[in-house]
Each structure stands twice: as C-alpha cells, then as structure tokens.
Enzyme design. Structure first.
Site, PDB file in Angstrom:
ATOM      1  N   SER A   4       0.844  -1.188   0.000  1.00 44.13           N
ATOM      2  CA  SER A   4       0.000   0.000   0.000  1.00 44.13           C
ATOM      3  C   SER A   4       0.880   1.240   0.000  1.00 44.13           C
ATOM      4  CB  SER A   4      -0.911   0.003   1.222  1.00 44.13           C
ATOM      5  OG  SER A   4      -0.133   0.244   2.381  1.00 44.13           O
ATOM      6  N   LYS A   5       0.224   2.351  -0.034  1.00 44.31           N
ATOM      7  CA  LYS A   5       0.875   3.653  -0.105  1.00 44.31           C
ATOM      8  C   LYS A   5       2.016   3.781   0.928  1.00 44.31           C
ATOM      9  CE  LYS A   5       0.659   7.773  -1.898  1.00 44.31           C
ATOM     10  NZ  LYS A   5       0.968   7.931  -3.287  1.00 44.31           N
ATOM     11  N   ARG A   6       1.767   3.272   2.122  1.00 44.61           N
ATOM     12  CA  ARG A   6       2.777   3.505   3.166  1.00 44.61           C
ATOM     13  C   ARG A   6       4.069   2.717   2.945  1.00 44.61           C
ATOM     14  NH1 ARG A   6       1.847  -0.813   6.903  1.00 44.61           N
ATOM     15  NH2 ARG A   6      -0.028  -1.722   6.053  1.00 44.61           N
TER      16      ARG A   6
END
Ligand code: GLU
Length: 432
Positions: free
Chosen positions: A203-205
C-alpha cells in the site's frame, strides 16, 4: 516443432498500473522474449463503469516507459461482447448452462476433482463441491471475468498464463469452462504475490503502489524494471544488476521462486543509484533539468555547464532525483534549507563564526577560486590557529550549503563560486 509460446498481459483499466501487475507484465514479456514467442496485450475493460481511458493511457505509457513493448494488441474485450454471448449460447445449447433472466449461468458438476499442474506450485487440486455455478453472461449482457478470460485466451491461442497467485482460485473455474467449450486449457504459472515489508498487502505507506508514482518521483525505468525482475527470479550468483534484454536470455518460468516476495523500497533506491552511477552527467542532464524546473529550482535559462558540474560532483552520492534535489538546493537557491541540528552544533558558537569570518577574508584575496587553492588556504589557516581543519570545514559546509553531507567541501565551494561563498560566510558570521 514445439508450438510457439504465446503469453499475454491482461490489465483491467480500473486503476493505475500496480507494481505487482507491472511485475506480471515483465515476467510474461521475459518469457516471450526468451522463447522467441509473442507477448500480447489484452485490455479487460468489460466493467464499463469502472474502466477509464485515463487509466488505460497511463498503463500503456508506463509499460512502454519500462521498455515492455507488446507484439499484438492492445485488444479490448469491450469490443467483443457479441463473441462472448455466442460462446455462452453454445454452452447453453449443450445443456451445460441455464438462463436466469438475461443472465447465462454455467452448471457446475458436483464432486469432481479438478487438477492443475501449475508450473510454479506443482499440482493443485480443487473439489467442485466448493465451486458455485458460474455466471458466464451477467444480466446486463457483459461477460463475467472468468468466461471472457477463457474465450480470449483460447481465441488468442495463449500457451502459458503467467499471473499472480490471487488468480489461483479462478483457475479451476476457467478449466471447467475450457472443457465446456471443448478446448484444451493452456499451461498455468501462478506467481507468489508481492507484499510490503511488514507482510501486509502493498500500500501507499510502503512507498507507493503504482508505477507512475515511481516514474514521477524520478526513478529510472531500467532500475524499476531491474528491481521487479529480481522479485521472484534471480540471474544466478549474487548478481543483482541486470537489464531486460540479458534477463530475457536467462529467464525461465521454472526458475521463478515459489515464495512470497517482499517489496523493499531501499533496495529499489540502491538499484536506482547503481544505474545513476553508470550514466554520464550528460545522460542524466535532461531528466534532472526537467525535475529542477518542475520543482522551481531553476527556470529555462539555466546554465548547462554549471548543472553538468553539479551532476558530476554528486553523481555517486544520490540514489534518486529527489535526493539530488535535497542535496543540491544550495546551488540553485540562496534561501536553501538549513539543517537546524547541524547549525546548532557547528555554527552557533563564537569560535566557529570567528574562524569562518577569517576564512572568508583570506578567500577574498584568492584569484584562482579552485578546490585545491581553497583547500590550501583552509589548511594554512587551521595550522596558524593550531586547530584541526575540520574546525573550519564543518561550519563552512553548514554555512554555505545548510547541510553536513554532500560532495567534498572544496569542490562545492569552487562550483558555487567565490561571490556566493563569501556572501554566505559573511552572512553566517553576522547571524545571531
Ligand atoms: N484483468 C485481470 C487482472 O488484472 C487479469 C487476470 C489474468 O491474468 O487472467 O487481474
């Protein structure tokens, strides 16, 4: 003669090209190139609501950007709606399916074992008791994914389906549909998925999930492709830097590892740094210039030689263009950011200020403002004051660049030029 290999990449344009999908595309491409086969691009856009042209355009652009060119296509499923319907009706005629309103549904025969001999996982078995009847055509007239996929893979004469593990559960359903259409299924190879370092779905993180995010951040396409190649495959030994072309020569499906892979942004950065190092300043120039203009570090009138000098000075010191920008801000802006901690440590005391003030005075007398001459002055001053040269070097570096890291101080000073250096040193002396 063995049949020519035909593989395909089949993105759905309902989002941007995900790193995991890009890896699937690359592995298919490698296999096609390795075998002298064909790589076909198919757009699975039967979901009219969620499919968007902007996603499709970006997916095609990102593939090309990474060096992945297709031999056939792109073919859009949305243009073949009548074909799916006809095929579904043929299954209906064989009495293997039934209608429910406008929908056509395949009857799953109970208590049958379906075996897949997966080229990566080996044999996998499914019991049809766990599989519900399968929608072929939905009530809105569009085909269900599993059905359209089978119709297309057979019509396109795909020989090997290489895709992510998330599709394993679709495979027995697809095999049943091949049987229903009296077709022989192709080979299947399901690749273990790519996860974040913490074991969670990417994911984005974890640093971004879409190829375009890395492209926009200034990663080199060959570095990203190289990194993705290594996720589940290795050229052997401890070799890690390998281009697409050479990887294609060595690649084989059977060498894909049957273990989950972890996305590691630091490793990607490292590979990117290796590619940057291998390029000349002139090769890096256009991209860096573009980035500097975009971030408003410079306007169009920038001096090419000056920028080439800066790139040369930093080439082995940055792994991404963003990092280049952080390290070199002082060359482009007079109000460059200053590392507070470094300022407190090296500059916020009388002795440091006094020393760099004297350094500035000596530098003013220098005609040839070159790194060796500047260094000579610095060493002489340190000797005459009986201090280590570092007592002058550290505060000077913070004063003229705002940082404690970067290229060699004397080289930075030479490239910055005498006037700027003196102004900055004097400003640091008078700052409270
Ligand atoms: N459109 C599907 C996806 O993007 C393709 C699946 C397949 O390769 O069969 O996941």
């Amino acid at each position: 003669m063995a049949k020519q290999v035909r593989v395909r990449f089949a993105p759905s344009p309902t989002g941007y090209l995900h790193l995991g999908s890009a890896r699937t595309a690359i592995f298919n491409w490698l296999y096609a190139r390795h075998t002298g086969g064909k790589f076909i691009l198919r757009i699975e856009d039967t979901d009219r609501e969620r499919s968007k042209k902007e996603y499709l355009d970006e997916i095609l652009e990102d593939l090309k950007w990474m060096g992945i060119e297709w031999d056939e296509g792109p073919f859009a499923q949305s243009e073949k709606m009548d074909v799916y319907r006809k095929k579904a009706e043929a299954i209906l005629k064989k009495d293997l399916a039934y209608r429910e309103g406008n929908a056509i549904i395949y009857k799953v025969e109970k208590s049958k074992i379906i075996k897949i001999s997966d080229l990566i996982h080996g044999e996998i078995q499914f019991n049809t008791d766990e599989i519900k009847d399968q929608v072929l055509i939905k009530s809105d007239g569009s085909p269900a994914y599993n059905f359209a996929c089978v119709v297309d893979d057979s019509e396109m004469e795909i020989t090997h389906i290489i895709r992510g593990d998330d599709h394993i559960s679709n495979t027995p359903k697809q095999i049943m549909l091949y049987e229903a259409l009296s077709l022989k299924p192709p080979h299947f190879a399901h690749m273990p998925l790519m996860m974040g370092k913490d074991g969670a779905k990417l994911s984005k993180r974890h640093g971004g999930v879409a190829v375009f995010e890395y492209k926009n951040e200034g990663f080199l396409p060959e570095a990203l492709a190289n990194y993705l190649i290594l996720l589940g495959w290795s050229p052997g030994g401890d070799r890690e830097i390998i281009g697409l072309k050479e990887a294609a020569e060595k690649f084989d499906i059977k060498d894909i590892n049957n273990v989950q892979v972890t996305f590691d942004i630091d490793k990607l950065r490292w590979i990117n740094g290796e590619y940057i190092r291998s390029k000349t300043a002139s090769e890096l120039f256009p991209k860096i210039k573009e980035k500097l203009i975009k971030e408003k570090y410079v306007d169009d009138t920038l001096n090419k030689d000056h920028l080439l000098n800066i790139i040369e000075l930093y080439k082995t010191r940055f792994k991404t263009f963003d990092e280049f920008l952080r390290l070199t801000e002082c060359f482009f802006r007079d109000n460059y950011s200053v590392d507070d901690k470094a300022y407190k440590k090296h500059l916020e005391n009388k002795e440091s200020k006094k020393r760099i003030g004297e350094f500035a005075e000596k530098l003013k007398l220098l005609n040839e403002f070159s790194a060796p001459k500047i260094e000579e002055i610095c060493r002489q001053l340190a000797d005459s004051q009986k201090v280590k040269a570092s007592k002058i070097i550290h505060p000077t570096r913070v004063a003229i660049s705002g940082l404690t890291v970067g290229a060699g101080l004397f080289e930075i000073m030479e490239v910055l030029g005498k006037a700027k250096v003196i102004v900055r040193l004097e400003k640091a002396v008078s700052n409270n």
